[in-house]
Design a protein around this motif. Structure first.
Motif, PDB file in Angstrom:
ATOM      1  N   ASP A 198     105.398  87.655  83.071  1.00 55.79           N
ATOM      2  CA  ASP A 198     105.909  85.980  82.862  1.00 55.79           C
ATOM      3  C   ASP A 198     105.121  85.616  81.688  1.00 55.79           C
ATOM      4  O   ASP A 198     105.789  84.942  80.780  1.00 55.79           O
ATOM      5  N   VAL A 199     103.814  85.633  82.033  1.00 51.49           N
ATOM      6  CA  VAL A 199     102.875  85.187  80.890  1.00 51.49           C
ATOM      7  C   VAL A 199     103.443  85.549  79.443  1.00 51.49           C
ATOM      8  O   VAL A 199     103.424  84.876  78.338  1.00 51.49           O
ATOM      9  N   LEU A 200     103.685  86.905  79.231  1.00 51.17           N
ATOM     10  CA  LEU A 200     104.036  87.308  77.955  1.00 51.17           C
ATOM     11  C   LEU A 200     105.511  86.910  77.507  1.00 51.17           C
ATOM     12  O   LEU A 200     105.792  86.798  76.439  1.00 51.17           O
ATOM     13  N   LEU A 201     106.523  87.014  78.634  1.00 49.26           N
ATOM     14  CA  LEU A 201     107.957  86.829  78.353  1.00 49.26           C
ATOM     15  C   LEU A 201     108.233  85.274  78.059  1.00 49.26           C
ATOM     16  O   LEU A 201     108.930  84.888  77.468  1.00 49.26           O
ATOM     17  N   SER A 202     107.995  84.434  79.163  1.00 50.07           N
ATOM     18  CA  SER A 202     108.149  83.036  79.146  1.00 50.07           C
ATOM     19  C   SER A 202     107.013  82.135  79.084  1.00 50.07           C
ATOM     20  O   SER A 202     107.437  81.029  78.778  1.00 50.07           O
ATOM     21  N   GLY A 203     105.861  82.598  78.916  1.00 49.71           N
ATOM     22  CA  GLY A 203     104.651  81.646  78.720  1.00 49.71           C
ATOM     23  C   GLY A 203     104.271  80.958  80.143  1.00 49.71           C
ATOM     24  O   GLY A 203     103.555  79.969  79.851  1.00 49.71           O
ATOM     25  N   ARG A 204     104.815  81.466  81.211  1.00 44.75           N
ATOM     26  CA  ARG A 204     104.514  80.412  82.527  1.00 44.75           C
ATOM     27  C   ARG A 204     103.285  81.158  82.945  1.00 44.75           C
ATOM     28  O   ARG A 204     102.622  82.116  82.966  1.00 44.75           O
ATOM     29  N   VAL A 205     102.303  80.033  82.992  1.00 45.62           N
ATOM     30  CA  VAL A 205     100.859  80.308  83.391  1.00 45.62           C
ATOM     31  C   VAL A 205     100.387  79.234  84.564  1.00 45.62           C
ATOM     32  O   VAL A 205     101.061  78.119  84.595  1.00 45.62           O
ATOM     33  N   PRO A 206      99.343  79.362  85.114  1.00 44.46           N
ATOM     34  CA  PRO A 206      98.818  78.310  86.144  1.00 44.46           C
ATOM     35  C   PRO A 206      98.540  76.945  85.449  1.00 44.46           C
ATOM     36  O   PRO A 206      97.941  77.049  84.105  1.00 44.46           O
ATOM     37  N   GLY A 207      98.839  75.956  86.008  1.00 45.04           N
ATOM     38  CA  GLY A 207      98.465  74.583  85.517  1.00 45.04           C
ATOM     39  C   GLY A 207      97.288  73.965  85.921  1.00 45.04           C
ATOM     40  O   GLY A 207      96.614  74.275  86.683  1.00 45.04           O
ATOM     41  N   PRO A 208      97.230  72.841  85.824  1.00 43.23           N
ATOM     42  CA  PRO A 208      95.957  71.837  86.256  1.00 43.23           C
ATOM     43  C   PRO A 208      96.022  71.735  87.788  1.00 43.23           C
ATOM     44  O   PRO A 208      97.294  71.999  88.350  1.00 43.23           O
ATOM     45  N   GLY A 209      95.110  71.745  88.497  1.00 42.94           N
ATOM     46  CA  GLY A 209      94.840  71.815  89.887  1.00 42.94           C
ATOM     47  C   GLY A 209      95.054  73.182  90.542  1.00 42.94           C
ATOM     48  O   GLY A 209      94.961  73.244  91.844  1.00 42.94           O
ATOM     49  N   THR A 210      94.810  74.293  89.596  1.00 50.78           N
ATOM     50  CA  THR A 210      94.665  75.718  90.123  1.00 50.78           C
ATOM     51  C   THR A 210      93.270  76.061  89.715  1.00 50.78           C
ATOM     52  O   THR A 210      92.770  75.675  88.618  1.00 50.78           O
ATOM     53  N   LEU A 211      92.888  76.929  90.611  1.00 46.59           N
ATOM     54  CA  LEU A 211      91.549  77.788  90.143  1.00 46.59           C
ATOM     55  C   LEU A 211      91.939  79.252  89.953  1.00 46.59           C
ATOM     56  O   LEU A 211      92.548  79.839  90.869  1.00 46.59           O
ATOM     57  N   VAL A 212      91.792  79.674  88.586  1.00 42.11           N
ATOM     58  CA  VAL A 212      92.599  80.818  88.014  1.00 42.11           C
ATOM     59  C   VAL A 212      91.611  82.024  88.435  1.00 42.11           C
ATOM     60  O   VAL A 212      90.540  81.740  87.489  1.00 42.11           O
ATOM     61  N   ARG A 213      91.897  83.085  88.704  1.00 42.98           N
ATOM     62  CA  ARG A 213      91.407  84.268  88.549  1.00 42.98           C
ATOM     63  C   ARG A 213      92.300  85.278  87.532  1.00 42.98           C
ATOM     64  O   ARG A 213      93.578  85.504  87.822  1.00 42.98           O
ATOM     65  N   ILE A 214      91.784  85.684  86.481  1.00 43.38           N
ATOM     66  CA  ILE A 214      92.700  86.624  85.645  1.00 43.38           C
ATOM     67  C   ILE A 214      92.138  87.978  85.832  1.00 43.38           C
ATOM     68  O   ILE A 214      90.808  88.456  85.656  1.00 43.38           O
ATOM     69  N   ASP A 215      93.180  88.599  86.128  1.00 40.92           N
ATOM     70  CA  ASP A 215      93.017  90.090  86.839  1.00 40.92           C
ATOM     71  C   ASP A 215      93.349  91.185  85.497  1.00 40.92           C
ATOM     72  O   ASP A 215      94.087  90.680  84.414  1.00 40.92           O
ATOM     73  N   SER A 216      93.424  92.301  85.760  1.00 41.75           N
ATOM     74  CA  SER A 216      93.541  93.354  84.697  1.00 41.75           C
ATOM     75  C   SER A 216      94.995  93.440  84.230  1.00 41.75           C
ATOM     76  O   SER A 216      95.949  93.351  85.365  1.00 41.75           O
ATOM     77  N   PRO A 217      95.465  93.540  83.096  1.00 42.15           N
ATOM     78  CA  PRO A 217      96.928  93.808  82.585  1.00 42.15           C
ATOM     79  C   PRO A 217      97.208  95.055  82.672  1.00 42.15           C
ATOM     80  O   PRO A 217      98.341  95.602  82.441  1.00 42.15           O
ATOM     81  N   GLY A 218      96.097  96.050  83.168  1.00 36.56           N
ATOM     82  CA  GLY A 218      96.388  97.539  83.104  1.00 36.56           C
ATOM     83  C   GLY A 218      97.341  98.057  84.161  1.00 36.56           C
ATOM     84  O   GLY A 218      97.810  97.287  85.016  1.00 36.56           O
ATOM     85  N   GLU A 219      97.633  99.267  83.797  1.00 39.49           N
ATOM     86  CA  GLU A 219      98.413 100.180  84.817  1.00 39.49           C
ATOM     87  C   GLU A 219      99.958  99.703  84.908  1.00 39.49           C
ATOM     88  O   GLU A 219     100.752  99.962  85.953  1.00 39.49           O
ATOM     89  N   ASP A 220     100.527  99.060  83.795  1.00 41.38           N
ATOM     90  CA  ASP A 220     101.953  98.613  83.747  1.00 41.38           C
ATOM     91  C   ASP A 220     102.383  99.083  82.530  1.00 41.38           C
ATOM     92  O   ASP A 220     101.901  98.447  81.353  1.00 41.38           O
ATOM     93  N   ALA A 221     103.337  99.915  82.096  1.00 41.52           N
ATOM     94  CA  ALA A 221     103.536 100.464  80.973  1.00 41.52           C
ATOM     95  C   ALA A 221     104.442  99.444  80.065  1.00 41.52           C
ATOM     96  O   ALA A 221     104.165  99.142  78.876  1.00 41.52           O
ATOM     97  N   GLU A 222     105.261  98.361  80.845  1.00 46.60           N
ATOM     98  CA  GLU A 222     105.935  97.471  80.204  1.00 46.60           C
ATOM     99  C   GLU A 222     105.178  96.205  79.590  1.00 46.60           C
ATOM    100  O   GLU A 222     105.215  95.656  78.615  1.00 46.60           O
TER     101      GLU A 222
END
Length: 368
Positions: free
Chosen positions: A46-70
């Protein structure tokens, strides 16, 4: 434990990751055990296709984008601005393009306004081996010496000759899990390479079976195929061993404290556990090193984390030298906290991160 509070409001936990990955499930389970609401998952697709990302009021952990061919294909496409094809299983392809795409994608996450517990700039530095090595060296952290830029096999051999080095580790500038790494040794006219790389019909793949090449032609081909995406070359660091197996440590530092340790042992220079290697006995390694040298190694891991003060956790790959005389840092991993079953004070790595967050630790958003 109840809701999380930051300032005057309640915040929600969010994770950017691949929903089907067990990392997401483990972090979700840790949050639930702590009595927190389940983190909302923002898929990398979703981040890559639509730009949907967490907004204000969220505490965000960014995890690995690996192990997914697409996701890998989308990162390469974003990084180059050109259509990209899905790589075959385990194919090593376009790592520089994927890194460029990751930079853009992390920029989107940072712009969303969430409070990040691991910073995009830190993730990028840890992912780029030459940059990370330079940051650590500038901080006085022990690392193996490295060659300057090399651009292919002939350039590598010339640089080795100039430095007087006969044994090196050749690493892709952007990579993980030993993908594309060669342990290269030259003795007169004889050259050998130990690596998980498999050559097949002009392409290179990361195979789970470590192999040895004694013929210069395939070694040249592998290096020349890796070189366009960038190489990082370090002098071979002779690792300590126990029971005829060389070893190193994965140390996860959380909120500045080295907490979780796994010993990785191997009969080859490659110690990554997914390559069929085995976990070792942490107590035995600690005893072999001695309390003072063990404590010094843990202090080094803490100093590594100090290079990334706005990021909650880092995974440090630490090597003791043969004879246990000293130690050095081999790598720093932005997503190196997947240590199933390893507990410290009764918590796994994810539980320890949740506890640190709930106790008030939080990253501060910064620009890329």
């Amino acid at each position: 434990m109840g809701p999380l509070h930051r300032g005057v409001g309640v915040v929600r936990l969010a994770v950017v990751g691949n929903p089907e990955n067990r990392r997401i499930a483990l972090f979700d389970a840790a949050a639930r055990r702590a009595g927190l609401p389940a983190p909302e998952v923002y898929p990398w697709r979703d981040v890559l296709l639509s730009g949907r990302v967490p907004g204000p009021g969220t505490l965000v952990r960014i995890d690995s984008p690996g192990e997914d061919a697409e996701v890998d294909r989308l990162l390469r496409e974003l990084g180059t601005g050109r259509p990209a094809t899905v790589a075959e299983h385990a194919e090593i392809l376009g790592t520089a393009a994927a890194f460029a795409g990751l930079r853009e994608a992390l920029g989107r996450v940072a712009a969303g306004g969430g409070e990040l517990v691991n910073q995009p700039a830190d993730i990028l530095t840890m992912t780029a081996k030459p940059r990370c090595h330079a940051v650590l060296a500038a901080a006085g952290i022990p690392v193996p010496p490295a060659l300057g830029p090399v651009h292919g096999y002939e350039s590598l051999r010339a640089a080795m000759d100039l430095a007087g080095w006969h044994r090196v580790f050749v690493k892709p500038a952007y990579g993980s899990s030993a993908s594309g790494v060669l342990a290269l040794a030259v003795a007169g006219r004889r050259i050998t390479a130990v690596t998980s790389v498999e050559l097949s019909e002009g392409r290179i793949f990361n195979n789970l079976r470590v192999r040895r090449y004694d013929d210069e032609a395939p070694i040249r081909s592998i290096v020349d195929r890796l070189a366009p995406d960038g190489l990082h070359v370090e002098r071979w660091y002779p690792k300590a061993a126990l029971a005829d197996r060389v070893l190193d440590l994965r140390v996860v530092v959380i909120a500045g404290e080295p907490r979780h340790v796994v010993v990785r042992t191997s009969r080859s220079p490659m110690t990554n556990l997914h390559l069929g290697n085995a976990r070792g006995d942490t107590a035995a390694v600690r005893a072999a090193a001695g309390d003072q040298r063990w404590a010094a190694a843990m202090r080094t891991c803490a100093r590594v984390a100090e290079c990334f003060p706005r990021t909650l956790h880092v995974g440090v790959d630490l090597m003791f030298r043969v004879g246990w005389r000293d130690h050095a840092v081999a790598e720093v991993n932005a997503f190196g906290d997947l240590l199933p079953g390893v507990l410290a004070d009764g918590l796994d790595t994810y539980g320890a991160q949740v506890a640190a967050i709930a106790s008030g630790w939080a990253g501060v958003a910064c620009e890329l």
